[in-house]
Design a protein around this motif. Structure first.
Motif, PDB file in Angstrom:
ATOM      1  N   VAL A  18      64.132 -17.173  23.387  1.00  0.00           N
ATOM      2  CA  VAL A  18      63.132 -16.097  23.437  1.00  0.00           C
ATOM      3  C   VAL A  18      61.987 -16.495  24.354  1.00  0.00           C
ATOM      4  CG1 VAL A  18      61.366 -14.881  22.086  1.00  0.00           C
ATOM      5  CG2 VAL A  18      63.695 -15.070  21.208  1.00  0.00           C
ATOM      6  N   GLU A  19      61.532 -17.739  24.228  1.00  0.00           N
ATOM      7  CA  GLU A  19      60.422 -18.196  25.064  1.00  0.00           C
ATOM      8  C   GLU A  19      60.813 -18.232  26.543  1.00  0.00           C
ATOM      9  OE1 GLU A  19      57.772 -21.998  24.710  1.00  0.00           O
ATOM     10  OE2 GLU A  19      57.559 -20.809  22.878  1.00  0.00           O
ATOM     11  N   ILE A  20      62.028 -18.659  26.839  1.00  0.00           N
ATOM     12  CA  ILE A  20      62.502 -18.701  28.224  1.00  0.00           C
ATOM     13  C   ILE A  20      62.552 -17.290  28.805  1.00  0.00           C
ATOM     14  CG2 ILE A  20      64.519 -19.127  29.687  1.00  0.00           C
ATOM     15  CD1 ILE A  20      65.143 -21.534  27.812  1.00  0.00           C
ATOM     16  N   VAL A  21      63.221 -16.397  28.109  1.00  0.00           N
ATOM     17  CA  VAL A  21      63.396 -15.027  28.615  1.00  0.00           C
ATOM     18  C   VAL A  21      62.057 -14.303  28.679  1.00  0.00           C
ATOM     19  CG1 VAL A  21      64.459 -12.786  28.141  1.00  0.00           C
ATOM     20  CG2 VAL A  21      65.794 -14.880  27.889  1.00  0.00           C
ATOM     21  N   ALA A  22      61.262 -14.416  27.627  1.00  0.00           N
ATOM     22  CA  ALA A  22      59.965 -13.738  27.611  1.00  0.00           C
ATOM     23  C   ALA A  22      59.082 -14.222  28.750  1.00  0.00           C
ATOM     24  CB  ALA A  22      59.265 -13.960  26.270  1.00  0.00           C
ATOM     25  N   GLY A  23      59.043 -15.528  28.968  1.00  0.00           N
ATOM     26  CA  GLY A  23      58.203 -16.068  30.034  1.00  0.00           C
ATOM     27  C   GLY A  23      58.607 -15.563  31.404  1.00  0.00           C
ATOM     28  N   VAL A  24      59.880 -15.626  31.705  1.00  0.00           N
ATOM     29  CA  VAL A  24      60.353 -15.205  33.032  1.00  0.00           C
ATOM     30  C   VAL A  24      60.207 -13.699  33.208  1.00  0.00           C
ATOM     31  CG1 VAL A  24      62.372 -15.049  34.532  1.00  0.00           C
ATOM     32  CG2 VAL A  24      61.914 -17.172  33.292  1.00  0.00           C
ATOM     33  N   VAL A  25      60.720 -12.941  32.255  1.00  0.00           N
ATOM     34  CA  VAL A  25      60.713 -11.477  32.394  1.00  0.00           C
ATOM     35  C   VAL A  25      59.290 -10.928  32.418  1.00  0.00           C
ATOM     36  CG1 VAL A  25      61.364  -9.316  31.255  1.00  0.00           C
ATOM     37  CG2 VAL A  25      63.015 -11.175  31.436  1.00  0.00           C
ATOM     38  N   LEU A  26      58.462 -11.342  31.469  1.00  0.00           N
ATOM     39  CA  LEU A  26      57.102 -10.805  31.413  1.00  0.00           C
ATOM     40  C   LEU A  26      56.273 -11.192  32.631  1.00  0.00           C
ATOM     41  CD1 LEU A  26      56.287 -11.173  27.614  1.00  0.00           C
ATOM     42  CD2 LEU A  26      56.883  -9.092  28.880  1.00  0.00           C
ATOM     43  N   CYS A  27      56.476 -12.386  33.161  1.00  0.00           N
ATOM     44  CA  CYS A  27      55.736 -12.777  34.368  1.00  0.00           C
ATOM     45  C   CYS A  27      56.189 -11.975  35.585  1.00  0.00           C
ATOM     46  CB  CYS A  27      55.869 -14.278  34.618  1.00  0.00           C
ATOM     47  SG  CYS A  27      54.902 -15.261  33.455  1.00  0.00           S
ATOM     48  N   LEU A  28      57.479 -11.722  35.701  1.00  0.00           N
ATOM     49  CA  LEU A  28      57.963 -10.893  36.809  1.00  0.00           C
ATOM     50  C   LEU A  28      57.457  -9.459  36.683  1.00  0.00           C
ATOM     51  CD1 LEU A  28      61.618 -12.198  37.211  1.00  0.00           C
ATOM     52  CD2 LEU A  28      59.698 -12.556  38.781  1.00  0.00           C
ATOM     53  N   VAL A  29      57.459  -8.928  35.471  1.00  0.00           N
ATOM     54  CA  VAL A  29      56.923  -7.585  35.243  1.00  0.00           C
ATOM     55  C   VAL A  29      55.428  -7.553  35.566  1.00  0.00           C
ATOM     56  CG1 VAL A  29      56.407  -5.872  33.444  1.00  0.00           C
ATOM     57  CG2 VAL A  29      58.689  -6.894  33.593  1.00  0.00           C
ATOM     58  N   ALA A  30      54.716  -8.598  35.182  1.00  0.00           N
ATOM     59  CA  ALA A  30      53.275  -8.662  35.441  1.00  0.00           C
ATOM     60  C   ALA A  30      52.971  -8.700  36.936  1.00  0.00           C
ATOM     61  CB  ALA A  30      52.661  -9.872  34.735  1.00  0.00           C
ATOM     62  N   VAL A  31      53.740  -9.464  37.700  1.00  0.00           N
ATOM     63  CA  VAL A  31      53.532  -9.488  39.155  1.00  0.00           C
ATOM     64  C   VAL A  31      53.756  -8.097  39.726  1.00  0.00           C
ATOM     65  CG1 VAL A  31      54.462 -10.312  41.359  1.00  0.00           C
ATOM     66  CG2 VAL A  31      54.076 -11.920  39.515  1.00  0.00           C
ATOM     67  N   ALA A  32      54.853  -7.466  39.324  1.00  0.00           N
ATOM     68  CA  ALA A  32      55.149  -6.119  39.823  1.00  0.00           C
ATOM     69  C   ALA A  32      54.047  -5.134  39.418  1.00  0.00           C
ATOM     70  CB  ALA A  32      56.503  -5.654  39.286  1.00  0.00           C
ATOM     71  N   ALA A  33      53.543  -5.268  38.201  1.00  0.00           N
ATOM     72  CA  ALA A  33      52.457  -4.393  37.750  1.00  0.00           C
ATOM     73  C   ALA A  33      51.190  -4.632  38.558  1.00  0.00           C
ATOM     74  CB  ALA A  33      52.187  -4.615  36.262  1.00  0.00           C
ATOM     75  N   GLY A  34      50.878  -5.889  38.833  1.00  0.00           N
ATOM     76  CA  GLY A  34      49.705  -6.207  39.641  1.00  0.00           C
ATOM     77  C   GLY A  34      49.808  -5.625  41.037  1.00  0.00           C
ATOM     78  N   VAL A  35      50.980  -5.746  41.631  1.00  0.00           N
ATOM     79  CA  VAL A  35      51.207  -5.171  42.959  1.00  0.00           C
ATOM     80  C   VAL A  35      51.048  -3.656  42.901  1.00  0.00           C
ATOM     81  CG1 VAL A  35      52.993  -4.754  44.708  1.00  0.00           C
ATOM     82  CG2 VAL A  35      52.645  -7.067  43.801  1.00  0.00           C
ATOM     83  N   ALA A  36      51.678  -3.022  41.919  1.00  0.00           N
ATOM     84  CA  ALA A  36      51.614  -1.561  41.798  1.00  0.00           C
ATOM     85  C   ALA A  36      50.183  -1.078  41.548  1.00  0.00           C
ATOM     86  CB  ALA A  36      52.538  -1.092  40.678  1.00  0.00           C
ATOM     87  N   LEU A  37      49.467  -1.767  40.657  1.00  0.00           N
ATOM     88  CA  LEU A  37      48.083  -1.382  40.373  1.00  0.00           C
ATOM     89  C   LEU A  37      47.214  -1.471  41.619  1.00  0.00           C
ATOM     90  CD1 LEU A  37      47.499  -3.136  36.932  1.00  0.00           C
ATOM     91  CD2 LEU A  37      47.469  -0.671  37.369  1.00  0.00           C
ATOM     92  N   MET A  38      47.337  -2.547  42.348  1.00  0.00           N
ATOM     93  CA  MET A  38      46.485  -2.721  43.526  1.00  0.00           C
ATOM     94  C   MET A  38      46.878  -1.743  44.627  1.00  0.00           C
ATOM     95  SD  MET A  38      43.826  -4.139  44.627  1.00  0.00           S
ATOM     96  CE  MET A  38      43.443  -5.596  43.707  1.00  0.00           C
ATOM     97  N   ARG A  39      48.153  -1.459  44.757  1.00  0.00           N
ATOM     98  CA  ARG A  39      48.576  -0.479  45.771  1.00  0.00           C
ATOM     99  C   ARG A  39      48.062   0.910  45.416  1.00  0.00           C
ATOM    100  NH1 ARG A  39      54.752  -2.594  46.860  1.00  0.00           N
ATOM    101  NH2 ARG A  39      54.149  -4.198  48.371  1.00  0.00           N
ATOM    102  N   ARG A  40      48.035   1.216  44.141  1.00  0.00           N
ATOM    103  CA  ARG A  40      47.598   2.561  43.727  1.00  0.00           C
ATOM    104  C   ARG A  40      46.082   2.700  43.737  1.00  0.00           C
ATOM    105  NH1 ARG A  40      49.850   7.144  41.021  1.00  0.00           N
ATOM    106  NH2 ARG A  40      48.192   8.212  39.920  1.00  0.00           N
ATOM    107  N   TRP A  41      45.366   1.721  43.153  1.00  0.00           N
ATOM    108  CA  TRP A  41      43.933   1.870  42.983  1.00  0.00           C
ATOM    109  C   TRP A  41      43.102   0.878  43.784  1.00  0.00           C
ATOM    110  CZ3 TRP A  41      46.546   2.300  37.974  1.00  0.00           C
ATOM    111  CH2 TRP A  41      46.681   3.641  37.574  1.00  0.00           C
ATOM    112  N   GLY A  42      43.741   0.077  44.604  1.00  0.00           N
ATOM    113  CA  GLY A  42      42.995  -0.898  45.403  1.00  0.00           C
ATOM    114  C   GLY A  42      42.233  -0.260  46.542  1.00  0.00           C
ATOM    115  N   PRO A  43      41.486  -1.063  47.253  1.00  0.00           N
ATOM    116  CA  PRO A  43      40.708  -0.530  48.377  1.00  0.00           C
ATOM    117  C   PRO A  43      41.616   0.012  49.468  1.00  0.00           C
ATOM    118  CG  PRO A  43      40.717  -2.928  48.408  1.00  0.00           C
ATOM    119  CD  PRO A  43      41.388  -2.510  47.141  1.00  0.00           C
TER     120      PRO A  43
END
Length: 143
Positions: free
Chosen positions: A117-142
């Motif tokens: 669970v820790e292995i999968v959660a760490g990898v999957v959630l971090c990849l989702v977080a990077v994608a979310a960060g990219v999407a957020l900044m592309r949508r609402w960034g300068p």
């Protein structure tokens, strides 16, 4: 040593001196490590339990790194030392793949399901977080 310094960030036209780059990375790393220690203190876990603090720091760090990269690379914003300071220093000191792997390795010996669970959660959630960060900044960034 080459006659001219290698670029710190290939996306930035100005190349700061090596000393300034190393200084901002060191200062940023200290800030990030202190922040990580604060999260670990706030979210303690038993040695044989799920490491919420490390998961939180790695997911938040991944989100922020995704946002930073869009800001610096796609929006071409920020000082030339921003990426080494925040990306390498602060977020490098804040996130911790080594703690994640050492803790998970320790779990493998006595709690295989939790380790998985820790292995999968760490990898999957971090990849989702990077994608979310990219999407957020592309949508609402300068722009």
């Amino acid at each position: 040593m080459p006659d001219h310094p290698l670029p710190v960030d290939p996306d930035q036209p100005i190349s700061p001196s090596t000393a300034s780059v190393l200084t901002v990375i060191a200062v940023g790393g200290a800030i990030g490590a202190l922040a990580r220690a604060g999260v670990a203190e706030a979210l303690p876990h038993p040695r044989d339990g799920f490491d919420v603090a490390t998961l939180v720091t790695n997911v938040v760090g991944s989100l922020l790194l995704g946002m930073l990269m869009v800001y610096v690379v796609e929006h071409e914003r920020g000082h030339p030392l921003l990426r080494p300071f925040v990306g390498v220093g602060v977020l490098g000191g804040f996130t911790t793949f080594s703690t994640y792997t050492v803790h998970t390795r320790g779990l493998l010996g006595h709690d295989l399901p939790l380790a998985l669970v820790e292995i999968v959660a760490g990898v999957v959630l971090c990849l989702v977080a990077v994608a979310a960060g990219v999407a957020l900044m592309r949508r609402w960034g300068p722009r």
